[in-house]
Design an enzyme around this catalytic site. Structure first.
Site, PDB file in Angstrom:
ATOM      1  N   GLY A  78      60.013 -26.844  19.385  1.00 16.70           N
ATOM      2  CA  GLY A  78      58.810 -27.672  19.387  1.00 16.70           C
ATOM      3  C   GLY A  78      58.141 -27.596  18.030  1.00 16.70           C
ATOM      4  CE  LYS A  79      57.121 -26.514  12.406  1.00 20.55           C
ATOM      5  NZ  LYS A  79      57.913 -25.300  12.165  1.00 20.55           N
ATOM      6  N   GLY A  80      54.127 -28.815  15.997  1.00 23.47           N
ATOM      7  CA  GLY A  80      52.875 -29.559  16.061  1.00 23.47           C
ATOM      8  C   GLY A  80      52.340 -29.817  14.675  1.00 23.47           C
TER       9      GLY A  80
END
Ligand code: NAD
Length: 420
Positions: free
Chosen positions: A109-111
């Site tokens: 995941g990444k934000g």
């Protein structure tokens, strides 16, 4: 704060091309290939933030969950004016492969939030962070998606993430985030984990070329969180740091540089420029030095088609993310340089993040020695699994790392009996 770097705009294209190459190498099922080419979920949110001048500014934030077949999503949150949904999607995909290659039970995941944190006050940053976390509350969680620091975010911001999530739940949830302060469940050993992991894979890579680590000549680009920890630990094992550089330029000493003197100097002056323990050299000269190991641990795209032919190191270990362009990679491999790719070399950070999560869930804490010992086990094992995969597929370490990672994710999808 992490390095202030941006990725090329075609970064998602590169990520997809790497997946295509790995898929061809392992004859990946086309349905699984199609699934892995898209993120499982991508959320865009608006983040109204109270600014110090009394106005409200609406920032845009993203959280992308690429895959969760092997476990919850894992990946950092970056604050940067140039963050895009495409970039965050590519970074989320790379996190899937990084977690799979070291075989920790996470997906990727990444934000990101489009903002300039250097132009914001602490109070504004806290307001932005807390509102961002509130907007993500439905999709993050210790068993769903666990954020961490990335470019321009740090342990203080992770403390606000933990507090905001915990307030909404009504009880403390330390395992919601990693890279948080030790006082609220951060792990011992996390600060140096990426550098330490790079040392372990460097040691194994040197063995493949029958180069003893004692006396091995090391050139290092980047003396930040990753580079300085790497330098200290590899010199403790007897290697000789002959050159180091940062954004201000570099320094060379054939007899070896003192890492403690460099640390003391950069603590006081922030940059290496002016350090008296050797001769000044440029970043370009450092990359072309005669040495056993070259570790780019600063920026991406520093080894290119133009300069890869000048590299005289026998081993290149990618401390930074993406320091070698695809063209440069082919030049290095053709010249028989042993390259340890980023998704393997710098996975020590996410590995100790995993340890932090495990400790948070179990509510028991390990000594620093225990953390380091377990990190060594994971990194050494991953190195040899990738090396063996390279032998099996008759390819280089980068292709092998990707192929092994994709194989593992595909294996999880198959074991769950569904491609959807
Ligand atoms: P940092 O900000 O602490 O240090 C970056 C270093 O790079 C500094 O010494 C800086 O002066 C140098 N630098 C910046 N621009 C430069 C230039 N143009 N030429 C030469 N040197 C330059 O960052 P960090 O956390 O040490 O991260 C370094 C790299 O490692 C990044 O690619 C990051 O994505 C990657 N990485 C970091 C971690 C981590 O745990 N911090 C984990 C995985 C990967």
């Amino acid at each position: 704060m992490a390095a202030d770097v941006t990725r090329p705009t075609n970064v998602l294209e590169s990520a997809l091309r790497q997946l295509d190459d790995a898929a061809a190498l392992i004859d990946l099922d086309p349905d699984v290939h199609a699934k892995l080419s898209k993120p499982r979920r991508a959320l865009t949110v608006s983040i109204p933030t109270h600014m110090d001048d009394g106005s409200v500014q609406v920032f845009t934030g993203f959280r992308v969950q690429h895959n969760m077949d092997r476990g919850p999503c894992k990946g950092g949150i970056r604050y940067h004016p140039c963050v895009t949904l495409e970039e965050v999607t590519a970074l989320a995909m790379w996190m899937t492969w990084k977690c799979a290659v070291v075989n920790i039970p996470y997906g990727g995941g990444k934000g990101g939030v489009i903002c300039d944190p250097h132009a914001m006050s602490d109070r504004e940053l806290e307001d932005l962070t807390r509102r961002f976390v509130s907007e993500l509350i439905e999709i993050i969680g210790p068993d769903r998606d666990i954020p961490a620091p990335d470019v321009n975010t740090d342990q203080r911001i992770m403390g606000w993430v933990m507090d905001t999530y915990s307030m909404q739940m009504g009880y403390s949830v330390p395992a919601i985030v990693t890279g948080k302060p030790i006082a609220i469940g951060g792990s011992l050993g996390r600060a140096k984990a990426t550098g330490r992991g790079i040392v372990f894979v460097t040691r194994e890579a040197l063995k493949t070329r029958a180069i003893p680590i004692e006396g091995a000549r090391v050139a290092l680009q980047g003396f930040g969180k990753v580079g300085s920890a790497f330098a200290e630990i590899i010199c403790d094992l007897g290697a000789k740091l002959v050159a180091v550089s940062d954004v201000s330029g570099g320094v060379f000493n054939d007899g070896g540089l003192s890492v403690s003197d460099l640390r003391a100097y950069t603590l006081e002056h922030e940059v290496i420029e002016g350090f008296g323990g050797g001769e000044p050299i440029t970043n370009a000269e450092l990359l072309a030095l005669e040495c056993d190991v070259l570790v780019p641990a600063a920026l991406e795209n520093v080894l290119t088609a133009e300069n890869a032919g000048d590299v005289r190191a026998r081993v290149v270990v990618e401390g930074a993310n993406g320091p070698t362009t695809p063209e440069a990679h082919h030049v290095l491999v053709d010249r028989d340089v042993f390259v340890v790719p980023d998704i393997l070399a710098n996975a020590g950070g996410v590995t100790v993040s995993y340890f932090e999560w495990c400790q948070g869930i179990q509510k028991l804490f390990w000594s620093e020695r225990e953390v380091d010992r377990r990190l060594e086990g994971v990194m050494v094992n991953a190195f040899h699994e990738v090396h063996e995969c390279a032998r099996r597929l008759n390819t280089d370490m980068r292709n092998a790392a990707m192929a092994l990672a994709v194989e593992r994710v595909a294996g999880a999808i198959a074991a769950r009996g569904a491609c959807a």
